[in-house]
Design an enzyme around this catalytic site. Structure first.
Site, PDB file in Angstrom:
ATOM      1  CE  LYS A  13      -2.049  -1.135   3.893  1.00 36.12           C
ATOM      2  NZ  LYS A  13      -1.366  -2.404   4.220  1.00 36.12           N
ATOM      3  NE  ARG A  88      -4.559  -1.534  10.168  1.00 28.75           N
ATOM      4  CZ  ARG A  88      -3.597  -0.912   9.548  1.00 28.75           C
ATOM      5  NH1 ARG A  88      -3.793   0.221   8.962  1.00 28.75           N
ATOM      6  NH2 ARG A  88      -2.427  -1.449   9.444  1.00 28.75           N
ATOM      7  NE  ARG A 127       8.057  -2.509   6.487  1.00 28.85           N
ATOM      8  CZ  ARG A 127       6.734  -2.432   6.498  1.00 28.85           C
ATOM      9  NH1 ARG A 127       6.121  -1.699   5.607  1.00 28.85           N
ATOM     10  NH2 ARG A 127       6.035  -3.101   7.377  1.00 28.85           N
ATOM     11  NE  ARG A 133       5.996  -0.271  10.185  1.00 31.33           N
ATOM     12  CZ  ARG A 133       4.931  -0.362   9.412  1.00 31.33           C
ATOM     13  NH1 ARG A 133       4.955   0.200   8.193  1.00 31.33           N
ATOM     14  NH2 ARG A 133       3.860  -0.997   9.801  1.00 31.33           N
ATOM     15  NE  ARG A 144       2.218  -4.723  11.096  1.00 28.23           N
ATOM     16  CZ  ARG A 144       3.370  -4.677  10.420  1.00 28.23           C
ATOM     17  NH1 ARG A 144       4.489  -5.115  10.989  1.00 28.23           N
ATOM     18  NH2 ARG A 144       3.399  -4.186   9.211  1.00 28.23           N
TER      19      ARG A 144
END
Ligand code: AP5
Ligand code: MG
Length: 192
Positions: A13, A88, A127, A133, A144
């Site tokens: 996204k 969400r 990532r 992160r 998640r």
């Protein structure tokens, strides 16, 4: 054009929104980025959100709606926006619908980036190594992905029922995926 990008964590996204922003010349609104900004700035909201985000759970609907109302009241959204990370759950989907109706700017398109589970995990691991992160650790990623299946996936049906859903294959080179998104929204696009 007002566009919402749907898809699981790691579906691309943020990556595609950055490109769409340049192409469509409209702002990219990522609720995850807005929240990370609050955390980095150490605001009251950021302090409230920090641990919840690190665990991979959802920050409260009230906080999100307030943040979104604020963002959508800025002048730069006059010609539209690309929304990423919101809604969400079904409560957020209904709240967004009401908000956009109230400001006379209904959503034009919902684009769902479809990516198989194993590839999502692989991308986020990549990532994690590159960016660090705080919610990209294996335990939070699992959470998640669970939250996505249980709470966010129903949002896809919400947009399907409104005949606004475009499902796009999110597997492939960045350019390929981008071209598929453009093809899905082209009828309404007056650029390119
Ligand atoms: P948020 O920031 O929205 O994170 P997310 O949904 O988990 O999604 P990601 O940012 O991980 O994935 P993405 O789809 O953007 O993929 P990306 O382009 O980065 O939310 C974070 C947290 O904030 C939530 O957990 C929650 O706590 C809170 N929050 C946010 N919004 C909320 C809301 N509305 N309500 C409540 N809480 C909220 O791509 C991933 C990786 O893959 C990158 O490394 C990228 O380079 C790579 N990649 C992308 N496309 C490709 C491709 N085609 N091929 C190969 N690699 C690719
Ligand atoms: Mg993102």
């Amino acid at each position: 054009m007002r566009l919402v990008l749907l898809g699981a964590p790691g579906s691309g996204k943020g990556t595609q929104a950055a490109r769409l922003k340049e192409y469509l010349q409209i702002p990219h609104i990522s609720t995850g980025d807005l929240l990370r900004g609050e955390v980095a700035a150490g605001t009251k909201l950021g302090l409230e959100a920090k641990e919840v985000m690190a665990r991979g759970e959802l920050v409260s609907d009230d906080i999100l709606l307030g943040m979104l109302e604020d963002r959508l009241s800025r002048e730069d959204v006059a010609n539209g926006f690309i929304l990423d990370g919101y809604p969400r759950n079904l409560v957020q989907a209904a709240a967004l619908d009401q908000l956009l109706t109230r400001i006379g700017q209904p959503m034009d398109y919902a684009v769902q980036l479809e990516v198989p589970f194993d590839l999502l995990v692989e991308r986020i691991a990549g990532r994690a190594a590159a960016e660090g992160r705080s919610d990209d650790n294996p335990e939070s990623v699992r959470k998640r992905l669970d939250v996505y299946s249980n709470q966010t996936a129903p949002v896809i049906d919400f947009y399907r029922q409104q005949a606004q859903l475009n499902v796009v294959d999110g597997v492939g080179e960045l350019d390929e995926v981008f071209d598929r998104i453009i093809a899905a929204i082209k009828p309404d696009s007056d650029v390119g």
